[in-house]
Design an enzyme around this catalytic site. Structure first.
Site, PDB file in Angstrom:
ATOM      1  N   SER A 166       0.858  -1.197   0.000  1.00 23.39           N
ATOM      2  CA  SER A 166       0.000   0.000   0.000  1.00 23.39           C
ATOM      3  C   SER A 166       0.884   1.234   0.000  1.00 23.39           C
ATOM      4  O   SER A 166       2.010   1.199   0.523  1.00 23.39           O
ATOM      5  CB  SER A 166      -0.886   0.024   1.244  1.00 23.39           C
ATOM      6  OG  SER A 166      -1.524   1.284   1.377  1.00 23.39           O
TER       7      SER A 166
ATOM      8  N   TYR B  13      -1.797  -0.918  10.243  1.00 19.00           N
ATOM      9  CA  TYR B  13      -1.933  -1.143   8.794  1.00 19.00           C
ATOM     10  C   TYR B  13      -0.656  -0.707   8.058  1.00 19.00           C
ATOM     11  O   TYR B  13      -0.083  -1.474   7.270  1.00 19.00           O
ATOM     12  CB  TYR B  13      -3.154  -0.376   8.270  1.00 19.00           C
ATOM     13  CG  TYR B  13      -3.394  -0.545   6.794  1.00 19.00           C
ATOM     14  CD1 TYR B  13      -4.000  -1.693   6.297  1.00 19.00           C
ATOM     15  CD2 TYR B  13      -2.990   0.430   5.886  1.00 19.00           C
ATOM     16  CE1 TYR B  13      -4.204  -1.861   4.941  1.00 19.00           C
ATOM     17  CE2 TYR B  13      -3.202   0.263   4.520  1.00 19.00           C
ATOM     18  CZ  TYR B  13      -3.808  -0.877   4.051  1.00 19.00           C
ATOM     19  OH  TYR B  13      -4.002  -1.038   2.706  1.00 19.00           O
TER      20      TYR B  13
HETATM   21  N1  NAD Z   1      -8.638  -0.071  -1.968  1.00 15.04           N
HETATM   22  C1  NAD Z   1      -7.632   0.695  -1.607  1.00 15.04           C
HETATM   23  O1  NAD Z   1      -7.719   1.938  -1.576  1.00 15.04           O
HETATM   24  C2  NAD Z   1      -6.302   0.081  -1.245  1.00 15.04           C
HETATM   25  C3  NAD Z   1      -5.175   0.902  -1.175  1.00 15.04           C
HETATM   26  C4  NAD Z   1      -3.952   0.348  -0.863  1.00 15.04           C
HETATM   27  C5  NAD Z   1      -3.856  -1.009  -0.619  1.00 15.04           C
HETATM   28  N2  NAD Z   1      -4.971  -1.790  -0.682  1.00 15.04           N
HETATM   29  C6  NAD Z   1      -4.805  -3.202  -0.408  1.00 15.04           C
HETATM   30  O2  NAD Z   1      -5.393  -3.946  -1.462  1.00 15.04           O
HETATM   31  C7  NAD Z   1      -5.845  -5.198  -0.956  1.00 15.04           C
HETATM   32  C8  NAD Z   1      -7.280  -5.415  -1.363  1.00 15.04           C
HETATM   33  O3  NAD Z   1      -8.046  -4.324  -0.898  1.00 15.04           O
HETATM   34  P1  NAD Z   1      -9.476  -3.984  -1.513  1.00 15.04           P
HETATM   35  O4  NAD Z   1      -9.645  -2.521  -1.437  1.00 15.04           O
HETATM   36  O5  NAD Z   1      -9.660  -4.663  -2.809  1.00 15.04           O
HETATM   37  O6  NAD Z   1     -10.399  -4.595  -0.353  1.00 15.04           O
HETATM   38  P2  NAD Z   1     -11.824  -5.345  -0.388  1.00 15.04           P
HETATM   39  O7  NAD Z   1     -12.402  -5.095   0.963  1.00 15.04           O
HETATM   40  O8  NAD Z   1     -12.594  -4.968  -1.591  1.00 15.04           O
HETATM   41  O9  NAD Z   1     -11.384  -6.873  -0.504  1.00 15.04           O
HETATM   42  C9  NAD Z   1     -10.651  -7.504   0.501  1.00 15.04           C
HETATM   43  C10 NAD Z   1     -11.098  -8.951   0.570  1.00 15.04           C
HETATM   44  O10 NAD Z   1     -10.261  -9.628   1.509  1.00 15.04           O
HETATM   45  C11 NAD Z   1     -11.063 -10.524   2.242  1.00 15.04           C
HETATM   46  N3  NAD Z   1     -10.415 -10.841   3.512  1.00 15.04           N
HETATM   47  C12 NAD Z   1     -10.335 -10.062   4.604  1.00 15.04           C
HETATM   48  N4  NAD Z   1      -9.674 -10.699   5.573  1.00 15.04           N
HETATM   49  C13 NAD Z   1      -9.307 -11.910   5.081  1.00 15.04           C
HETATM   50  C14 NAD Z   1      -8.619 -13.011   5.610  1.00 15.04           C
HETATM   51  N5  NAD Z   1      -8.145 -13.014   6.871  1.00 15.04           N
HETATM   52  N6  NAD Z   1      -8.401 -14.078   4.828  1.00 15.04           N
HETATM   53  C15 NAD Z   1      -8.887 -14.113   3.559  1.00 15.04           C
HETATM   54  N7  NAD Z   1      -9.565 -13.105   3.010  1.00 15.04           N
HETATM   55  C16 NAD Z   1      -9.787 -12.010   3.761  1.00 15.04           C
HETATM   56  C17 NAD Z   1     -12.392  -9.797   2.406  1.00 15.04           C
HETATM   57  O11 NAD Z   1     -13.458 -10.701   2.701  1.00 15.04           O
HETATM   58  C18 NAD Z   1     -12.543  -9.116   1.045  1.00 15.04           C
HETATM   59  O12 NAD Z   1     -13.282  -9.886   0.118  1.00 15.04           O
HETATM   60  C19 NAD Z   1      -5.602  -5.160   0.547  1.00 15.04           C
HETATM   61  O13 NAD Z   1      -4.361  -5.782   0.830  1.00 15.04           O
HETATM   62  C20 NAD Z   1      -5.505  -3.682   0.851  1.00 15.04           C
HETATM   63  O14 NAD Z   1      -4.758  -3.407   2.007  1.00 15.04           O
HETATM   64  C21 NAD Z   1      -6.179  -1.282  -0.987  1.00 15.04           C
END
Ligand code: NAD
Length: 265
Positions: free
Chosen positions: A149, A162
């Site tokens: 991230s 985080y």
């Molecule tokens: N969306 C953003 O702005 C953003 C920015 C930087 C980094 N990220 C990173 O991208 C990745 C995905 O984020 P996203 O925005 O697509 O989130 P999201 O909430 O759309 O999807 C995350 C998924 O992970 C699943 N999950 C949560 N805990 C879990 C576990 N212990 N085991 C298995 N599955 C689990 C959830 O059920 C969900 O379906 C994450 O690592 C997040 O930190 C996201």
């Protein structure tokens, strides 16, 4: 299907693939020919993502996993190899985003929250590498892509766990890349800025009180990212196009982490 087929004959696991970036990545890998295990702690979400892939003509299966559970993670690899015969690609993407509201600074945040965030985001990523690497070595190598991230590179008054977990993911990526390069395994990371589904962004823009506006500030692109834009980077790093790339953390952040705040107030 797309006009590219970089992953024909290859098998991939994507964690946290029931939603967002993981779902977009699973879809793209499958569209380009991979057989994909869509892994998520929410099995219903994973099943929906599999249905979307099947509707596009792709091959995918859903599997429940909590990435912080070593036994479940071993089963994830074993069941994938049993179903599809091999493992070539792992996208460690799941994160405990449900903890964000409780993830404060190191004094005001509670220890349970800190430990859960680290257990899912960092230890979960390590466990993914730990169980996937032997299966990849059995077929001569593979590619791991971890979701870090932009928060890995900043300080903030909240989200201490985080940000720390994601900085750890960047470091872990280099350690895995270094240890397994000579056995055909590449390990890279992506570091997204703020990423929100296109439909959600459009609905928010048309709402009476848009709530995403403040997040746009700071992204040089002048907008937030889409999951598909991160998926495209993950697919690149997972593909042979990136055969000469390992240990890298590719920022997919619309320039969020580029300007100095001193010169770009
Ligand atoms: N969306 C953003 O702005 C953003 C920015 C930087 C980094 N990220 C990173 O991208 C990745 C995905 O984020 P996203 O925005 O697509 O989130 P999201 O909430 O759309 O999807 C995350 C998924 O992970 C699943 N999950 C949560 N805990 C879990 C576990 N212990 N085991 C298995 N599955 C689990 C959830 O059920 C969900 O379906 C994450 O690592 C997040 O930190 C996201």
């Amino acid at each position: 299907m797309t006009d590219r087929d970089r992953f024909t004959g290859r098998v991939a696991i994507v964690t946290g693939a029931g939603s967002g970036i993981g779902a977009a990545t699973a879809r793209l890998l499958a569209q380009e020919g991979a057989a994909v295990t869509v892994a998520d702690i929410d099995l219903a979400r994973a099943a929906n993502a599999v249905d979307a892939i099947a509707a596009l003509g792709g091959t995918a299966r859903a599997q429940h996993v909590d990435v912080s559970d070593p036994v479940g993670m071993q089963a994830l690899v074993d069941d994938t190899v049993a179903a599809y015969g091999r493992l070539d690609i792992l996208h460690n993407n799941a994160a405990a985003l449900d903890q964000n509201a409780r993830d404060q600074d190191v004094v005001t945040g509670d220890l349970d929250t800190w430990e859960r965030v680290l257990a899912v985001n960092l230890t979960g990523t390590m466990l993914g590498c730990r169980v996937a690497i032997p299966a990849m070595l059995a077929v001569g190598g593979g590619a791991i892509v971890n979701t870090a991230s932009a928060a890995a590179f900043y300080g903030s008054r909240t989200l201490a766990a985080y940000g720390t977990s994601k900085a750890g993911v960047v470091a872990l990526t280099r350690y895995v890349a270094t240890a397994y390069a000579d056995r055909g395994i590449r390990c890279n990371a992506v570091a997204p800025g703020v990423v929100v589904d296109r439909a959600v962004q459009e609905a928010d823009a048309g709402a009476p009180a848009p709530r995403l506006g403040p997040y746009v500030a700071g992204h040089l692109a002048g907008r937030l990212g889409y999951p598909e834009e991160v998926a495209a980077a993950v697919a690149y790093l997972a593909s042979d196009d990136a055969a000469f790339v390992t240990g890298e953390c590719l920022r997919i952040d619309g320039g969020l982490t580029v300007p100095s705040p001193l010169h770009h107030p």
